[in-house]
Design an enzyme around this catalytic site. Structure first.
Site, PDB file in Angstrom:
ATOM      1  N   ASP A   9       0.811  -1.213   0.000  1.00  0.00           N
ATOM      2  CA  ASP A   9       0.000   0.000   0.000  1.00  0.00           C
ATOM      3  C   ASP A   9       0.854   1.277   0.000  1.00  0.00           C
ATOM      4  O   ASP A   9       0.470   2.289   0.578  1.00  0.00           O
ATOM      5  CB  ASP A   9      -0.921  -0.004   1.240  1.00  0.00           C
ATOM      6  CG  ASP A   9      -1.977   1.081   1.187  1.00  0.00           C
ATOM      7  OD1 ASP A   9      -2.370   1.468   0.079  1.00  0.00           O
ATOM      8  OD2 ASP A   9      -2.407   1.535   2.258  1.00  0.00           O
ATOM      9  N   CYS A  20     -22.640  -6.048  -6.570  1.00  0.00           N
ATOM     10  CA  CYS A  20     -23.277  -4.985  -5.785  1.00  0.00           C
ATOM     11  C   CYS A  20     -24.741  -4.823  -6.189  1.00  0.00           C
ATOM     12  O   CYS A  20     -25.564  -4.416  -5.376  1.00  0.00           O
ATOM     13  CB  CYS A  20     -22.541  -3.655  -5.984  1.00  0.00           C
ATOM     14  SG  CYS A  20     -20.983  -3.531  -5.066  1.00  0.00           S
TER      15      CYS A  20
END
Length: 306
Positions: free
Chosen positions: A130, A184
């Protein structure tokens, strides 16, 4: 001995990673176009670093010239802590409850890479936790770890979205995973629940995101958000808490380095905290990123505008 999918998967599991996926190191086209559109809207706020290294983000061969594959790993950090919602307490995002995940994951990766190098001395790699010029979520999707959700987290159908992502660029070829399609559907729970209206489908406006406002933001918090912070003073978990996939499939992490007994901080104690105490208390915590000045700004804003 050659490095196979099975070898990587078994080794990753030994080091505590919950998800493993493999993708061909292709040039990212749609993902970069999406990024440029997001940047053009100014949704990255003051995070100027998001505009840099586009060529590396688009083609990982600009990071590792011998790149053939990208291995994506996911490690669950979910802690089923309860927040009191008391007005004198400040909430801390679950990802920041204990040791800095960058260090925890990097320690695991260093050892894992050493073992893979011992198996095959021609193994070349480059990884980031990250913090590098890679499209982490894009590669997680391409590697089959999950789909990019409307709140821009990656959702895995078996454990939800409470997981950290890291990617390993390597010169080795693997059998590649299929992409998981978007599930979703018509759900807008994350969009509807965001108190600052930071989320539109598949994009987050950092200028309005509580996580940005309480961590990366170096300036004052706009009065526009008065009474809308829900007592979050470092990060925010709202859009993940309301996600049906998380409500149904979240499992508590087995990585104890991600656990803590303190998920809230007394706001007045933050205001009274000195630099020495802050440095000692959050030496190994992601909270140090906000610095004492930032944490006190957040606490003061919540105290005065709850």
């Amino acid at each position: 001995m050659s490095i196979t999918n099975e070898i990587v998967i078994n080794l990753a599991k030994e080091y505590g990673f919950n998800l493993v996926g493999f993708a061909k190191a292709d040039i990212l086209v749609d993902e970069i176009n999406h990024l440029k559109e997001w940047l053009a809207k100014g949704y990255h706020a003051s995070m100027g670093y998001m505009e840099r290294n586009i060529e590396k983000k688009q083609d990982v061969k600009n990071i590792l010239p011998s790149a053939v594959s990208v291995i994506s790993l996911g490690i669950n950090y979910y802690n089923d802590v309860n927040y009191s919602d008391e007005t004198d307490k400040g909430k801390i995002s679950r990802y920041a409850l204990s040791y800095d995940y960058h260090n925890v994951i990097e320690d695991k990766l260093k050892l894992m890479m050493q073992e893979l190098k011992e198996i095959d001395e021609t193994f070349e790699y480059k990884y980031y936790v990250d913090s590098g010029p890679t499209m982490d979520k894009a590669w997680a999707v391409k590697s089959g770890l999950g789909w990019l959700s409307k709140n821009t987290n990656v959702i895995n159908p078996e454990i939800g979205s409470w997981f950290f992502i890291t990617n390993i660029i390597t010169n080795k070829k693997f059998n590649y995973n299929n992409i998981i399609t978007d599930h979703c559907g018509t759900c807008t729970a994350c969009i509807d629940a965001c108190p600052t209206e930071a989320i539109t489908p598949y994009q987050v406006n950092a200028n309005r995101c509580i996580s940005f406002l309480t961590i990366e933001n170096k300036g004052d918090i706009s009065e526009e958000f008065s009474g809308k912070m829900n007592n979050w003073i470092f990060g925010c978990d709202i859009c993940q808490e309301v996600c049906p996939w998380n409500n149904k499939f979240s499992v508590v992490s087995k990585t104890k380095d991600f656990f803590s007994t303190e998920n809230e901080i007394d706001l007045q104690s933050v205001m009274n905290m000195g630099q020495k105490e802050f440095s000692a208390k959050y030496k190994n915590s992601p909270i140090k990123r906000s610095k004492l000045k930032g944490l006190q700004r957040n606490a003061e804003f919540v105290l005065k505008r709850s």
